[in-house]
Write a protein that holds these residues in place. Structure first.
Motif, PDB file in Angstrom:
ATOM      1  N   GLY A  69      -0.208  -1.087   2.121  1.00 50.21           N
ATOM      2  CA  GLY A  69      -0.022  -2.537   2.148  1.00 50.21           C
ATOM      3  C   GLY A  69      -1.373  -3.223   2.232  1.00 50.21           C
ATOM      4  N   HIS A  70      -1.348  -4.551   2.275  1.00 53.64           N
ATOM      5  CA  HIS A  70      -2.620  -5.284   2.348  1.00 53.64           C
ATOM      6  C   HIS A  70      -2.548  -6.398   3.377  1.00 53.64           C
ATOM      7  CE1 HIS A  70      -1.246  -8.878  -0.012  1.00 53.64           C
ATOM      8  NE2 HIS A  70      -0.472  -8.007  -0.632  1.00 53.64           N
ATOM      9  N   THR A  71      -3.701  -6.681   3.981  1.00 55.19           N
ATOM     10  CA  THR A  71      -3.775  -7.792   4.937  1.00 55.19           C
ATOM     11  C   THR A  71      -4.512  -8.989   4.347  1.00 55.19           C
ATOM     12  OG1 THR A  71      -5.739  -6.757   5.873  1.00 55.19           O
ATOM     13  CG2 THR A  71      -3.653  -6.425   7.059  1.00 55.19           C
ATOM     14  N   THR A 102       4.971 -13.878   3.891  1.00 60.84           N
ATOM     15  CA  THR A 102       5.766 -12.897   3.145  1.00 60.84           C
ATOM     16  C   THR A 102       4.880 -11.904   2.404  1.00 60.84           C
ATOM     17  OG1 THR A 102       5.919 -14.378   1.239  1.00 60.84           O
ATOM     18  CG2 THR A 102       7.756 -14.396   2.769  1.00 60.84           C
ATOM     19  N   ASP A 103       3.728 -12.344   1.943  1.00 61.64           N
ATOM     20  CA  ASP A 103       2.873 -11.492   1.106  1.00 61.64           C
ATOM     21  C   ASP A 103       1.543 -11.253   1.791  1.00 61.64           C
ATOM     22  OD1 ASP A 103       1.735 -10.085  -0.951  1.00 61.64           O
ATOM     23  OD2 ASP A 103       1.558 -11.771  -2.310  1.00 61.64           O
ATOM     24  N   MET A 104       1.417 -10.150   2.592  1.00 59.51           N
ATOM     25  CA  MET A 104       2.497  -9.349   3.085  1.00 59.51           C
ATOM     26  C   MET A 104       2.204  -8.895   4.515  1.00 59.51           C
ATOM     27  SD  MET A 104       1.875  -5.654   1.210  1.00 59.51           S
ATOM     28  CE  MET A 104       2.544  -4.763   2.608  1.00 59.51           C
ATOM     29  N   LYS A 105       1.735  -9.863   5.319  1.00 64.63           N
ATOM     30  CA  LYS A 105       1.401  -9.520   6.705  1.00 64.63           C
ATOM     31  C   LYS A 105       2.650  -9.105   7.475  1.00 64.63           C
ATOM     32  CE  LYS A 105      -2.983 -11.860   6.962  1.00 64.63           C
ATOM     33  NZ  LYS A 105      -3.795 -13.021   7.337  1.00 64.63           N
ATOM     34  N   ASP A 136      -8.197  -5.751   0.024  1.00 64.96           N
ATOM     35  CA  ASP A 136      -8.398  -6.301  -1.319  1.00 64.96           C
ATOM     36  C   ASP A 136      -7.296  -5.875  -2.269  1.00 64.96           C
ATOM     37  OD1 ASP A 136      -9.258  -7.348  -3.721  1.00 64.96           O
ATOM     38  OD2 ASP A 136     -10.805  -5.832  -4.037  1.00 64.96           O
ATOM     39  N   GLU A 137      -6.144  -6.537  -2.127  1.00 63.76           N
ATOM     40  CA  GLU A 137      -5.082  -6.348  -3.120  1.00 63.76           C
ATOM     41  C   GLU A 137      -5.020  -7.570  -4.009  1.00 63.76           C
ATOM     42  OE1 GLU A 137      -1.278  -6.329  -5.151  1.00 63.76           O
ATOM     43  OE2 GLU A 137      -1.941  -7.842  -3.728  1.00 63.76           O
ATOM     44  N   GLU A 138      -5.294  -8.730  -3.416  1.00 63.39           N
ATOM     45  CA  GLU A 138      -5.158  -9.994  -4.139  1.00 63.39           C
ATOM     46  C   GLU A 138      -6.391 -10.300  -4.985  1.00 63.39           C
ATOM     47  OE1 GLU A 138      -2.380 -11.260  -4.195  1.00 63.39           O
ATOM     48  OE2 GLU A 138      -1.350 -11.230  -2.270  1.00 63.39           O
ATOM     49  N   GLY A 139      -7.486  -9.596  -4.748  1.00 58.80           N
ATOM     50  CA  GLY A 139      -8.722  -9.837  -5.492  1.00 58.80           C
ATOM     51  C   GLY A 139      -8.862  -8.861  -6.650  1.00 58.80           C
ATOM     52  N   GLY A 165       4.788  -1.823   0.806  1.00 57.96           N
ATOM     53  CA  GLY A 165       5.601  -2.835   1.488  1.00 57.96           C
ATOM     54  C   GLY A 165       5.527  -4.233   0.922  1.00 57.96           C
ATOM     55  N   GLU A 166       5.206  -4.365  -0.361  1.00 57.84           N
ATOM     56  CA  GLU A 166       5.156  -5.702  -0.992  1.00 57.84           C
ATOM     57  C   GLU A 166       6.551  -6.333  -1.000  1.00 57.84           C
ATOM     58  OE1 GLU A 166       2.737  -7.485  -2.230  1.00 57.84           O
ATOM     59  OE2 GLU A 166       1.080  -6.100  -2.582  1.00 57.84           O
ATOM     60  N   PRO A 167       6.622  -7.668  -1.029  1.00 55.89           N
ATOM     61  CA  PRO A 167       7.933  -8.313  -1.185  1.00 55.89           C
ATOM     62  C   PRO A 167       8.548  -7.885  -2.518  1.00 55.89           C
ATOM     63  CG  PRO A 167       6.221  -9.938  -0.698  1.00 55.89           C
ATOM     64  CD  PRO A 167       5.524  -8.640  -0.961  1.00 55.89           C
TER      65      PRO A 167
HETATM   66 ZN   LIG Z   1       1.017  -8.706  -1.964  1.00 58.53          ZN
END
Ligand SMILES: [Zn+2]
Length: 382
Positions: A69-71, A102-105, A136-139, A165-167
């Motif tokens: 997952g990502h923070t 939701t995305d995704m803490k 770094d998932e969103e970058g 664990g992404e939505p």
């Molecule tokens: Zn995400």
């Protein structure tokens, strides 16, 4: 025995302003809880990105259940449009608000809470639980999950299976598990002719007819009609651009871009070859130069329905009463990197408000997600 409240942990994480690539203190919060519960934690930082690897159990365990997952979160966007502080973790009428809600803490918090309960209550004798959490998932996602997987390979760390664990649910909890994703490819075309006066076209070479023909050709071509687990591949022309403001000038060049979302009938290489052939044909037909540049963001992939998807689906059904569909829809995720290492499926919350202003999550959904993740863990090791 320490128990973690997944809602409080989500709120703590939201208060960390971890817009990619800033860690914002989020991984430190997780590391503190996981280390206290007996996880061996390693920060796997690369470039400007912080990542966290945590393992409970032996490195050489017979079976290890992995969670990815990502923070990091996307920027807040138009701050004035938010009705709450995006990093305030405000709770109103059973709903928790904030960037990353939701995305995704929440997904990360739910798994951390479930994993800590699980190893405290029924520690598996020959098993390990691994968390590979990236900042770094969103970058650009170059120094994120890829860095974690590179490091794991070097260190001999292995996940037998992995849950991302992404939505994944469109409208209601439990609706959808993702077992794969379509591939994505961006192609940039530059058609080069000769600039000239619009009244004397024979003294110029207009790049536009070739570009228009080529784009029409690509857009009207049917790539396929779908496959067993995938929708039909799609191609979208996303820009055609000359920058020409004059009506009496034939421009020297024209640029365009297309995005292709493709299923398992294709690969980045096969589509690149097709685009090159079409570009060459238009180039020959119109006597202009056409340059093609392709970036493949990810190949399509799938974990065939079986043990892992059955396990996740049964847990979702038991906790929610909903029978989830197995889907490969949507954009890309870090599962595209994990799939090279072990079977991977994705399950998480309802994703309706992700990346939006007033991102929010019903508190009850976080509690339910923790219960689902907990059941997946105990059933996996049972
Ligand atoms: Zn995400």
């Amino acid at each position: 025995m320490v128990q973690i409240d997944p809602v409080e942990l989500t709120a703590d994480l939201i208060r960390c302003a971890s817009v990619t690539p800033d860690e914002g203190g989020a991984l430190a919060v997780l590391e503190r809880h996981l280390a206290a519960a007996g996880f061996a934690c390693t920060r796997v930082d690369r470039g400007k990105v912080s990542n966290l690897f945590a393992r409970w159990g032996a490195k050489a365990a017979l079976r290890s259940f992995g969670f990815n997952g990502h923070t990091d979160v996307v920027p807040v966007g138009a701050l004035d449009d938010w009705s709450v502080d995006p990093f305030g973790a405000e709770q109103k009428d059973g709903v928790l608000y904030g960037r990353g809600a939701t995305d995704m803490k929440s997904g990360v918090a739910a798994f951390v809470a479930a994993a800590i309960d699980f190893i405290n209550q029924t520690p598996p004798e020959e098993g390990a639980v691994i968390l590979a959490i990236t900042g770094d998932e969103e970058g650009p996602a170059i120094d994120g999950t890829v860095a974690l997987l590179d490091w794991m390979q070097r260190e001999g760390e292995q996940m037998s299976v992995c849950l991302v664990g992404e939505p994944t649910c469109p409208d209601h909890m439990g609706e959808m598990i993702k077992i794969g994703r379509r591939g994505s490819l961006n192609a940039h075309f530059t058609v080069t002719g000769v600039q000239g006066h619009a009244a004397y076209p024979h003294r110029a070479k207009n790049p536009l007819p070739a570009m228009v023909r080529l784009m029409d050709h690509l857009a009207s071509h049917s790539l396929d009609t779908g496959s067993d687990h995938f929708d039909a591949s799609t191609l979208a022309v996303v820009t055609v651009d000359t920058g020409n403001l004059a009506t009496n000038v034939i421009p020297a060049a024209c640029r365009s871009a297309v995005n292709i979302r493709f299923n398992d009938h294709h690969s980045g290489a096969s589509l690149t070859a097709w685009l090159q052939t079409e570009a060459d044909r238009a180039s020959a037909a119109f006597g202009v130069e056409i340059a093609l540049q392709v970036t493949v963001s990810g190949e399509s992939f799938m974990t065939a329905p079986g043990l892992l998807s059955d396990l996740v689906a049964a847990s979702v059904q038991a906790e929610t009463g909903v029978s989830p569909t197995l889907s490969t829809s949507g954009g890309t995720s870090d599962a595209r990197f994990v799939k090279a290492h072990c079977p991977v499926v994705e399950f998480g919350l309802v994703g309706k408000t992700m990346h939006k202003v007033d991102e929010q999550v019903p508190v009850a959904d976080i509690v339910q997600l923790k219960a689902i993740y907990g059941r997946i863990l105990s059933d996996y090791f049972a």
